[in-house]
Design a protein around this motif. Sequence first.
Motif, PDB file in Angstrom:
ATOM      1  N   ALA A  78      11.775  -5.956 -28.403  1.00  0.00           N
ATOM      2  CA  ALA A  78      10.307  -5.836 -28.331  1.00  0.00           C
ATOM      3  C   ALA A  78       9.646  -7.186 -28.584  1.00  0.00           C
ATOM      4  CB  ALA A  78       9.825  -4.820 -29.372  1.00  0.00           C
ATOM      5  N   LYS A  79       8.390  -7.304 -28.162  1.00  0.00           N
ATOM      6  CA  LYS A  79       7.643  -8.546 -28.396  1.00  0.00           C
ATOM      7  C   LYS A  79       7.149  -8.573 -29.837  1.00  0.00           C
ATOM      8  CE  LYS A  79       5.908  -9.504 -23.746  1.00  0.00           C
ATOM      9  NZ  LYS A  79       4.708  -9.554 -22.889  1.00  0.00           N
ATOM     10  N   GLY A  80       7.276  -9.738 -30.477  1.00  0.00           N
ATOM     11  CA  GLY A  80       6.806  -9.856 -31.858  1.00  0.00           C
ATOM     12  C   GLY A  80       7.918 -10.279 -32.795  1.00  0.00           C
ATOM     13  N   THR A  82      10.886  -9.659 -35.038  1.00  0.00           N
ATOM     14  CA  THR A  82      11.908  -8.606 -35.064  1.00  0.00           C
ATOM     15  C   THR A  82      11.940  -7.850 -36.387  1.00  0.00           C
ATOM     16  OG1 THR A  82      13.246  -9.861 -33.490  1.00  0.00           O
ATOM     17  CG2 THR A  82      14.371  -8.133 -34.726  1.00  0.00           C
ATOM     18  N   GLY A  83      11.971  -8.565 -37.505  1.00  0.00           N
ATOM     19  CA  GLY A  83      12.052  -7.933 -38.826  1.00  0.00           C
ATOM     20  C   GLY A  83      10.877  -7.008 -39.106  1.00  0.00           C
ATOM     21  N   GLU A  84       9.688  -7.459 -38.776  1.00  0.00           N
ATOM     22  CA  GLU A  84       8.475  -6.657 -39.006  1.00  0.00           C
ATOM     23  C   GLU A  84       8.496  -5.397 -38.145  1.00  0.00           C
ATOM     24  OE1 GLU A  84       4.681  -8.555 -38.808  1.00  0.00           O
ATOM     25  OE2 GLU A  84       5.256 -10.155 -40.186  1.00  0.00           O
ATOM     26  N   ILE A  85       8.895  -5.547 -36.889  1.00  0.00           N
ATOM     27  CA  ILE A  85       8.945  -4.401 -35.967  1.00  0.00           C
ATOM     28  C   ILE A  85       9.966  -3.378 -36.464  1.00  0.00           C
ATOM     29  CG2 ILE A  85       9.484  -3.669 -33.600  1.00  0.00           C
ATOM     30  CD1 ILE A  85       8.460  -6.499 -32.718  1.00  0.00           C
ATOM     31  N   LEU A  86      11.096  -3.876 -37.004  1.00  0.00           N
ATOM     32  CA  LEU A  86      12.132  -2.986 -37.541  1.00  0.00           C
ATOM     33  C   LEU A  86      11.576  -2.116 -38.681  1.00  0.00           C
ATOM     34  CD1 LEU A  86      15.127  -2.079 -37.809  1.00  0.00           C
ATOM     35  CD2 LEU A  86      15.452  -4.010 -39.370  1.00  0.00           C
TER      36      LEU A  86
END
Length: 201
Positions: A78-80, A82-86
């Motif tokens: 995904a865009k953005g 990676t850790g935060e999206i997880l």
Amino acid sequence: MARYIGPKSRIARKFGEGIFGPDKVLSKKNYPPGQHGNSRKRKTSEYGIQLREKQKAKYTYGVLEKQFRNLFEKAESAKGITGEILVQQLELRLDNIVFRLGIGNTRAAARQLVSHRHITVDGKVVNIPSYSVKPGQVIGVRERSKSMEVIANSLAGFNHSKYPWLEWEDTSKVGKLLHVPERADIPENIKEQLIVELYSK
């Protein structure tokens, strides 16, 4: 590996924090479990620190290794950041949203309520704890389950203003996901960058 159902205090002591909520044992024994827990002063390797952080996230949200790996791969593509999206994806799991709304007093209790068909999403019963809730969706208690003592006890005195991304209507016992939470608003003490580094090796 099956989902962990052993003593929660033992896991909390392993990580040195109440990842399952307030824990009386942790305040008395704030050191790792086991025979040498109080005297162990071994230096942990970089890999060990990263692995520990991943295990902490898995135990906190009650996710198995394969599910966690799939979530990471989805976050990575995904865009953005990676850790935060997880972490955001973990927050959007239906069992976690039920817990955040106060319908279940722990994530394990919330998962059981979902599995036993007591929870609805947009008026339809959903019994998949890993179901990913989308902004605008309405999460509620099934009509015939509203009088359940375990749900009433959990909701009694619960502060629904704690989480700005959720809205709660007490009379109808329904909540709404207003938007995907910002990482700064998610209270879990997880260093997601270490997890990203671990999977990137």
